[in-house]
Design a protein around this motif. Structure first.
Motif, PDB file in Angstrom:
ATOM      1  N   ARG A 197       0.834  -1.211   0.000  1.00 54.52           N
ATOM      2  CA  ARG A 197       0.000   0.000   0.000  1.00 54.52           C
ATOM      3  C   ARG A 197       0.866   1.257   0.000  1.00 54.52           C
ATOM      4  NH1 ARG A 197      -3.773  -3.240   3.052  1.00 54.52           N
ATOM      5  NH2 ARG A 197      -2.669  -2.899   5.013  1.00 54.52           N
ATOM      6  N   TYR A 198       1.925   1.233   0.812  1.00 55.92           N
ATOM      7  CA  TYR A 198       2.830   2.387   0.862  1.00 55.92           C
ATOM      8  C   TYR A 198       3.513   2.600  -0.491  1.00 55.92           C
ATOM      9  CZ  TYR A 198       6.938   5.200   1.912  1.00 55.92           C
ATOM     10  OH  TYR A 198       7.918   6.160   1.875  1.00 55.92           O
ATOM     11  N   THR A 199       3.918   1.511  -1.133  1.00 54.27           N
ATOM     12  CA  THR A 199       4.582   1.597  -2.437  1.00 54.27           C
ATOM     13  C   THR A 199       3.670   2.236  -3.474  1.00 54.27           C
ATOM     14  OG1 THR A 199       5.988  -0.326  -1.969  1.00 54.27           O
ATOM     15  CG2 THR A 199       5.632   0.226  -4.279  1.00 54.27           C
ATOM     16  N   LEU A 200       2.428   1.782  -3.526  1.00 49.28           N
ATOM     17  CA  LEU A 200       1.482   2.355  -4.497  1.00 49.28           C
ATOM     18  C   LEU A 200       1.199   3.822  -4.187  1.00 49.28           C
ATOM     19  CD1 LEU A 200      -1.253  -0.342  -5.246  1.00 49.28           C
ATOM     20  CD2 LEU A 200       0.564   0.498  -6.730  1.00 49.28           C
ATOM     21  N   LYS A 201       1.043   4.139  -2.921  1.00 54.72           N
ATOM     22  CA  LYS A 201       0.783   5.531  -2.546  1.00 54.72           C
ATOM     23  C   LYS A 201       1.941   6.425  -2.973  1.00 54.72           C
ATOM     24  CE  LYS A 201      -0.310   8.473   1.454  1.00 54.72           C
ATOM     25  NZ  LYS A 201      -0.605   8.478   2.912  1.00 54.72           N
ATOM     26  N   LYS A 202       3.156   5.981  -2.688  1.00 52.63           N
ATOM     27  CA  LYS A 202       4.340   6.768  -3.012  1.00 52.63           C
ATOM     28  C   LYS A 202       4.470   6.982  -4.516  1.00 52.63           C
ATOM     29  CE  LYS A 202       8.242   4.623  -2.827  1.00 52.63           C
ATOM     30  NZ  LYS A 202       9.441   3.911  -2.322  1.00 52.63           N
ATOM     31  N   HIS A 203       4.295   5.910  -5.297  1.00 52.13           N
ATOM     32  CA  HIS A 203       4.507   6.020  -6.740  1.00 52.13           C
ATOM     33  C   HIS A 203       3.361   6.734  -7.451  1.00 52.13           C
ATOM     34  CE1 HIS A 203       8.108   3.882  -6.264  1.00 52.13           C
ATOM     35  NE2 HIS A 203       7.632   2.655  -6.285  1.00 52.13           N
ATOM     36  N   SER A 204       2.127   6.529  -6.993  1.00 56.15           N
ATOM     37  CA  SER A 204       1.013   7.219  -7.660  1.00 56.15           C
ATOM     38  C   SER A 204       1.086   8.720  -7.404  1.00 56.15           C
ATOM     39  CB  SER A 204      -0.336   6.654  -7.204  1.00 56.15           C
ATOM     40  OG  SER A 204      -0.515   6.762  -5.816  1.00 56.15           O
TER      41      SER A 204
END
Length: 407
Positions: free
Chosen positions: A327-334
């Motif tokens: 979830r953190y990865t997607l939040k950061k990249h989006s």
């Protein structure tokens, strides 16, 4: 279902069954797996049973304070009072944003968990009926919140392609700079994750590890067949299921596998590169092999890239990225990719939004049946609820055509 063994047996109401007596058997029956900690405490896996472990004992304490201490004494009036108690907490939150208050959705979740316990007591004949499953009790609950499928996040084609383009460029740049660096490893892994999540329709918990369910340890390279474009996952049903990968993630996965160079198919596809987690995993596995302290200290003092090399060389297995990490990865990249989420309930792309977006793409092109199949919904009504906003729009179009003849 686990047969209760100690204390009064079901139906024996001469002395009354303590309200918490069936609880252990109930929780064991609802657990996905059972284990035992070093101190002898029972460990149960699964999000549902962990919610039960929090809520039902609190309800039992609340009932004891009301003077109700036995299962046989519980009736619909007590559940109505509990429902009023939940409703007051909801009203407190609405009135003053009270931190002790709860949302209506949470109130109904608590009530359903208590009802599940009482249903178990009914099944084992401690009580003749479930007092929570009565109009008298449920009428005291706050209005059940409505679910509007149109307000849920669905990755649109534009959102999907925006984040895919970003992770492509990021991975290419990091690999060109230094293919053995931590930056290259992380960028290539994240690229593969975005492709798998964005095009397969799998749940995040089916491909990543869950800290609350020891059966969910993340998919391994042995679970991926890029030739047949199929993923093997532990589904929500707790059964092994096949999920369509599609051809879009294949190139990203192949490039990632070449870069990672896992020595066995048992390695996770999406390993964690959190340094402390890698060091803990290395230390634990080396200690299990009775490695000498000097070797352990040497290995666990390495940086990320060198430590990943050590995992390969010493036939160790790195930990998998967790759903929280995903979830953190997607939040950061989006957010870094400036994905437009202005119309969504979240300001960033989510794991489940990717799944819904895949289902929507199938729904639009191939229809309801294929959307249900790719999402692996056992009950068609689940798919129907997810895409109710589209079905309503389609019916409106049909109605417009029908009534246009009257003009």
């Amino acid at each position: 279902m686990v047969q209760p063994t100690d204390g009064p047996q079901p139906g024996d109401t001469t002395s009354g069954t303590p309200l918490d007596e069936p609880l252990t058997d109930f929780l064991d029956a609802k657990a996905k797996t059972l284990g035992e900690s070093e101190d002898g405490t029972t460990q149960r896996s699964g999000n549902y049973v962990q919610a039960l472990e929090r809520v039902v004992p609190d309800w039992i304490e609340w009932m004891n304070r009301q003077g109700v201490t036995t299962v046989e004494a519980v009736d619909s009036r007590h559940l109505a009072r509990y429902a009023r108690h939940l409703a007051r907490r909801v009203n407190a939150r609405r009135a003053s944003n009270d931190t002790d208050g709860i949302t209506a959705a949470t109130a109904w979740n608590y009530y359903s968990l208590v009802s599940a316990y009482l249903r178990y007591c009914q099944q084992w004949e401690y009580i003749p009926e479930n007092p929570a499953d009565t109009d008298r009790a449920k009428d005291e609950m706050p209005d059940r919140p409505a679910t509007d499928s149109s307000k849920q996040q669905f990755w649109s084609t534009q959102q999907r392609e925006t984040i895919v383009s970003y992770v492509d460029e990021r991975a290419y740049a990091a690999i060109d700079a230094d293919p053995q660096s931590r930056e290259a490893l992380t960028a290539a892994r994240d690229r593969a994750l975005v492709y798998v999540i964005g095009f397969s329709g799998v749940r995040g918990a089916e491909v990543l590890a869950s800290s609350r369910d020891d059966r969910r340890t993340g998919i391994t390279w042995g679970d991926i067949d890029t030739d047949q474009e199929v993923l093997t996952v532990l589904g929500k049903s707790q059964q092994i299921e096949k999920a369509p990968l599609t051809d879009r993630p294949v190139s990203a996965l192949n490039r990632w596998q070449t870069l990672l160079d896992p020595p066995t198919d048992a390695w996770p596809v999406f390993p964690s590169f959190h340094l402390a987690s890698l060091r803990d995993a290395a230390r634990s596995q080396l200690q299990e092999r009775d490695a000498d302290p000097e070797t352990i200290d040497t290995v666990t003092s390495l940086g990320t890239a060198d430590l990943v090399d050590a995992f390969r060389e010493r036939d160790l297995t790195p930990p998998a990225l967790t759903t929280e990490g995903g979830r953190y990865t997607l939040k950061k990249h989006s957010q870094a990719a400036a994905v437009d989420c202005s119309d969504d309930s979240k300001a960033y792309l989510t794991l489940h939004g990717a799944r819904r977006g895949v289902g929507e793409a199938y729904y639009d092109v191939a229809g309801f049946s294929d959307a249900q199949r790719v999402l692996r919904h056992e009950d068609p009504s689940t798919t129907s609820k997810m895409y109710a906003h589209k079905e309503a729009g389609e019916l409106s179009d049909v109605g417009s055509d029908i009534f246009s003849a009257d003009e």
